[in-house]
Motif scaffolding. Structure first.
Motif, PDB file in Angstrom:
ATOM      1  N   GLY A  43       5.820  -7.377 -68.111  1.00 56.59           N
ATOM      2  CA  GLY A  43       5.051  -7.448 -66.714  1.00 56.59           C
ATOM      3  C   GLY A  43       5.245  -8.629 -65.641  1.00 56.59           C
ATOM      4  O   GLY A  43       4.442  -8.606 -64.700  1.00 56.59           O
ATOM      5  N   LYS A  44       6.084  -9.461 -65.966  1.00 58.42           N
ATOM      6  CA  LYS A  44       6.492 -10.694 -65.166  1.00 58.42           C
ATOM      7  C   LYS A  44       7.718 -10.657 -64.498  1.00 58.42           C
ATOM      8  O   LYS A  44       7.987 -11.043 -63.241  1.00 58.42           O
ATOM      9  CB  LYS A  44       6.018 -12.023 -65.940  1.00 58.42           C
ATOM     10  CG  LYS A  44       4.560 -12.252 -66.486  1.00 58.42           C
ATOM     11  CD  LYS A  44       4.173 -13.628 -66.960  1.00 58.42           C
ATOM     12  CE  LYS A  44       2.976 -13.538 -67.418  1.00 58.42           C
ATOM     13  NZ  LYS A  44       2.782 -15.026 -68.215  1.00 58.42           N
ATOM     14  N   THR A  65       7.368  -0.286 -58.487  1.00 61.15           N
ATOM     15  CA  THR A  65       7.498  -0.347 -60.100  1.00 61.15           C
ATOM     16  C   THR A  65       5.961  -1.216 -60.351  1.00 61.15           C
ATOM     17  O   THR A  65       5.491  -1.916 -59.636  1.00 61.15           O
ATOM     18  CB  THR A  65       8.512  -1.285 -60.685  1.00 61.15           C
ATOM     19  OG1 THR A  65       8.291  -1.287 -62.031  1.00 61.15           O
ATOM     20  CG2 THR A  65       8.419  -2.472 -60.139  1.00 61.15           C
ATOM     21  N   GLY A 115       3.700  -3.019 -63.184  1.00 67.14           N
ATOM     22  CA  GLY A 115       3.658  -4.114 -64.446  1.00 67.14           C
ATOM     23  C   GLY A 115       2.533  -3.813 -65.194  1.00 67.14           C
ATOM     24  O   GLY A 115       1.516  -3.780 -64.612  1.00 67.14           O
ATOM     25  N   ARG A 116       2.818  -4.621 -66.580  1.00 66.05           N
ATOM     26  CA  ARG A 116       1.572  -4.533 -67.434  1.00 66.05           C
ATOM     27  C   ARG A 116       0.493  -5.802 -66.864  1.00 66.05           C
ATOM     28  O   ARG A 116      -0.699  -5.726 -67.147  1.00 66.05           O
ATOM     29  CB  ARG A 116       2.073  -4.950 -68.719  1.00 66.05           C
ATOM     30  CG  ARG A 116       2.945  -3.796 -69.435  1.00 66.05           C
ATOM     31  CD  ARG A 116       3.249  -4.335 -70.811  1.00 66.05           C
ATOM     32  NE  ARG A 116       4.067  -3.088 -71.498  1.00 66.05           N
ATOM     33  CZ  ARG A 116       3.526  -2.001 -71.960  1.00 66.05           C
ATOM     34  NH1 ARG A 116       2.304  -1.966 -71.916  1.00 66.05           N
ATOM     35  NH2 ARG A 116       4.365  -1.276 -72.511  1.00 66.05           N
ATOM     36  N   TYR A 152      11.297  -8.796 -63.774  1.00 65.04           N
ATOM     37  CA  TYR A 152      11.716  -7.666 -63.153  1.00 65.04           C
ATOM     38  C   TYR A 152      13.321  -7.694 -62.783  1.00 65.04           C
ATOM     39  O   TYR A 152      13.609  -8.696 -62.105  1.00 65.04           O
ATOM     40  CB  TYR A 152      10.662  -7.216 -61.847  1.00 65.04           C
ATOM     41  CG  TYR A 152      10.802  -8.278 -60.911  1.00 65.04           C
ATOM     42  CD1 TYR A 152      11.944  -8.447 -59.606  1.00 65.04           C
ATOM     43  CD2 TYR A 152       9.848  -9.281 -60.809  1.00 65.04           C
ATOM     44  CE1 TYR A 152      11.795  -9.433 -58.681  1.00 65.04           C
ATOM     45  CE2 TYR A 152       9.937 -10.397 -59.756  1.00 65.04           C
ATOM     46  CZ  TYR A 152      10.557 -10.366 -58.707  1.00 65.04           C
ATOM     47  OH  TYR A 152      10.763 -11.294 -57.631  1.00 65.04           O
ATOM     48  N   PRO A 212       1.858   1.612 -66.429  1.00 63.53           N
ATOM     49  CA  PRO A 212       2.332   1.326 -67.904  1.00 63.53           C
ATOM     50  C   PRO A 212       1.486   1.971 -68.703  1.00 63.53           C
ATOM     51  O   PRO A 212       2.074   2.214 -69.949  1.00 63.53           O
ATOM     52  CB  PRO A 212       1.828  -0.400 -68.051  1.00 63.53           C
ATOM     53  CG  PRO A 212       1.721  -0.622 -66.830  1.00 63.53           C
ATOM     54  CD  PRO A 212       1.228   0.670 -65.766  1.00 63.53           C
ATOM     55  N   PHE A 228      10.087  -3.460 -63.309  1.00 63.00           N
ATOM     56  CA  PHE A 228       9.611  -4.393 -64.241  1.00 63.00           C
ATOM     57  C   PHE A 228      10.214  -4.259 -65.575  1.00 63.00           C
ATOM     58  O   PHE A 228      10.257  -3.210 -66.281  1.00 63.00           O
ATOM     59  CB  PHE A 228       8.070  -4.064 -64.261  1.00 63.00           C
ATOM     60  CG  PHE A 228       7.310  -5.215 -63.537  1.00 63.00           C
ATOM     61  CD1 PHE A 228       7.411  -6.413 -63.285  1.00 63.00           C
ATOM     62  CD2 PHE A 228       6.601  -4.417 -62.396  1.00 63.00           C
ATOM     63  CE1 PHE A 228       6.483  -7.214 -62.548  1.00 63.00           C
ATOM     64  CE2 PHE A 228       5.763  -5.143 -61.544  1.00 63.00           C
ATOM     65  CZ  PHE A 228       5.750  -6.536 -61.747  1.00 63.00           C
TER      66      PHE A 228
END
Length: 218
Positions: A159-160, A108, A110-111, A162, A72, A155
């Motif tokens: 960040g949760k 991918t 995520g944050r 997708y 990210p 994502f």
């Protein structure tokens, strides 16, 4: 008022030793293009092309890499090579092994510091910490619901949640969450889908590249 935005079209030259190129991935900050490419020796490596430069450079230590994906913060690229999930800094240095991924493919990042990646055939979508760890499945094919394959995770900005594609038996775009087993099916899709910061989905339909408005809060 600011001027109306204009469409910008340009070509990115193929490096001279490259024979074939993989799908391009633009960094989240919009500054660097990354892709895997195979040269005349038959080895695939990751190449990075700063959009402010006329040339691309290969990232040493990425032999055998497939389909890189960005962190990210645009500082690292994740990729699978030699049956391992790895990450490498775009500023240089050797890659770091994250986990074993013998059938790993698209990923991918995520944050929340989690990486999702798919495999082949009837493999599930796997979850692993970007710092390293043991991967665990998050989405499996479900023969009871006629879901033959799952893959292509992507994502959303939180960040949760997708996106992923579920083949049942035709591909459909779905949304999952790291915090829940609930899956929402959005509709048919012919390709991988990417969310754009402008609030749109980018995907392929009937041989054309299209964008569609999408509000992740709904």
């Amino acid at each position: 008022r600011p001027p109306a935005p204009q469409t910008l079209r340009f070509q990115v030259a193929t490096p001279s030793p490259v024979l074939t190129q993989g799908p391009p991935r633009i960094s989240p900050d919009g500054r660097i293009l990354a892709y895997n490419a195979t040269d005349s020796t038959g080895v695939s490596r990751i190449w990075v092309h700063p959009l402010g430069s006329l040339t691309a450079q290969v990232l040493p230590g990425t032999d055998g890499a497939r389909r890189p994906f960005w962190s990210p913060d645009s500082r690292f690229l994740g990729f699978v090579a030699g049956g391992k999930m790895k990450k490498i800094s775009v500023s240089g240095g050797p890659p770091t092994v994250i986990c074993d991924a013998p059938t790993g493919s698209d990923g991918t990042w995520g944050r929340s510091g989690v990486i999702l990646y798919d495999g082949g055939g009837v493999d599930p979508i796997m979850r692993v910490a970007a710092a390293g760890g043991i991967p665990t499945p998050v989405i499996r094919p479900d023969t009871a619901k006629k879901v033959a394959q799952v893959g292509w995770p992507e994502f959303l900005p939180d960040g949760k949640h997708y996106f992923f594609l579920s083949v049942m038996p035709t591909p459909a775009l779905c949304i999952g969450s790291l915090d829940s087993k609930k899956v929402i099916t959005l509709g048919p899709s012919e390709s991988q889908v990417q969310y754009l910061p402008s609030g749109h989905l980018l995907y392929s339909r009937s041989g054309s590249l299209v964008v569609q408005p999408f509000d992740p809060r709904e």
